[in-house]
Write a protein that holds these residues in place. Structure first.
Motif, PDB file in Angstrom:
ATOM      1  N   ASN A  80       0.826  -1.019   0.006  1.00  0.00           N
ATOM      2  CA  ASN A  80       0.043  -0.210   0.036  1.00  0.00           C
ATOM      3  C   ASN A  80       0.868   1.166  -0.132  1.00  0.00           C
ATOM      4  O   ASN A  80       1.580   1.584   0.917  1.00  0.00           O
ATOM      5  CB  ASN A  80      -1.027  -0.043   1.158  1.00  0.00           C
ATOM      6  N   ARG A 106      -1.525   7.306  -5.055  1.00  0.00           N
ATOM      7  CA  ARG A 106      -1.817   6.218  -4.393  1.00  0.00           C
ATOM      8  C   ARG A 106      -1.775   4.831  -5.099  1.00  0.00           C
ATOM      9  O   ARG A 106      -2.261   4.838  -6.321  1.00  0.00           O
ATOM     10  CB  ARG A 106      -3.268   6.417  -3.658  1.00  0.00           C
ATOM     11  N   PHE A 108      -2.458   0.360  -4.231  1.00  0.00           N
ATOM     12  CA  PHE A 108      -2.477  -0.835  -3.694  1.00  0.00           C
ATOM     13  C   PHE A 108      -2.397  -2.067  -4.504  1.00  0.00           C
ATOM     14  O   PHE A 108      -3.034  -2.096  -5.424  1.00  0.00           O
ATOM     15  CB  PHE A 108      -3.470  -1.037  -2.517  1.00  0.00           C
ATOM     16  N   GLY A 132      -7.516  -3.936  -7.149  1.00  0.00           N
ATOM     17  CA  GLY A 132      -6.190  -3.105  -6.966  1.00  0.00           C
ATOM     18  C   GLY A 132      -5.473  -3.171  -8.212  1.00  0.00           C
ATOM     19  O   GLY A 132      -5.732  -3.718  -9.174  1.00  0.00           O
TER      20      GLY A 132
END
Length: 194
Positions: A80, A106, A108, A132
């Motif tokens: 993450n 960001r 993940f 993801g």
């Protein structure tokens, strides 16, 4: 600013809703470990350009986590990331205008996220598809003058760019719930002082 934290959890008698939305309990212990690394790099523009104002900052947060119980009904992304690169300065009006202008990235890694079931108003176990493994990029502008603050954020402004075969099927915030497309948020906070 630097920080490192490591955590270990042991859960026993984990209760969850199975894929049929029925309550279940995993009797064996579930072992889960994580490591968080946070760091802020700051470079003064004055030292680079000899008279510029403000600084360039990079805020980084990386989390690596793993569930060590192989058949446990508990899933987490292995990686993450959250990275923010921005310009930060106090300029104009005798240096009372604070400004931050930058980007936040960001990411993940893919994992078996829980499925939401309106029937039980909770999340249920699922292992048929992963979510993801796609980037999320935000752009932001924050302004501050004394007790007045304002912000402008373009959230996920690259969302429509990644609708290729690579990302299309994993572009979900939860199973059956697509991640939001680009949206603009504007906010004001003004504290009036007597």
């Amino acid at each position: 600013d630097h920080s490192l934290s490591v955590g270990y959890y042991r859960m026993k008698n984990y209760t969850y809703f199975n894929s049929d939305a029925l309550p279940s309990q995993y009797a064996l212990p579930i072992h889960w470990m994580y490591a968080d690394v946070s760091n802020r790099f700051e470079v003064s523009l004055e030292s680079i350009f000899g008279g510029g104002q403000g600084s360039l900052k990079l805020d980084s947060r990386i989390r690596v986590q793993e569930v060590f119980s192989s058949d446990a009904p508990f899933y987490l992304p292995l990686l993450n990331l959250r990275q923010s690169l921005y310009y930060d300065a106090n300029i104009l009006f005798d240096s009372t205008l604070g400004i931050q202008l930058g980007f936040t990235f960001r990411y993940f890694s893919s994992f078996f996220a829980s499925d939401y079931s309106p029937l039980v108003n909770d999340y249920t176990l699922q292992t048929r598809s992963r979510i993801g493994n796609f980037p999320i990029l935000d752009a932001f502008l924050n302004l501050r003058v004394l007790s007045f603050r304002a912000y402008l954020v373009a959230e996920n402004f690259t969302g429509n760019l990644f609708e290729t075969n690579i990302f299309r099927y994993n572009y979900w915030s939860a199973i059956g719930y697509p991640y939001t497309d680009c949206q603009i948020r504007v906010g004001i906070d003004w504290i009036f002082i007597d």
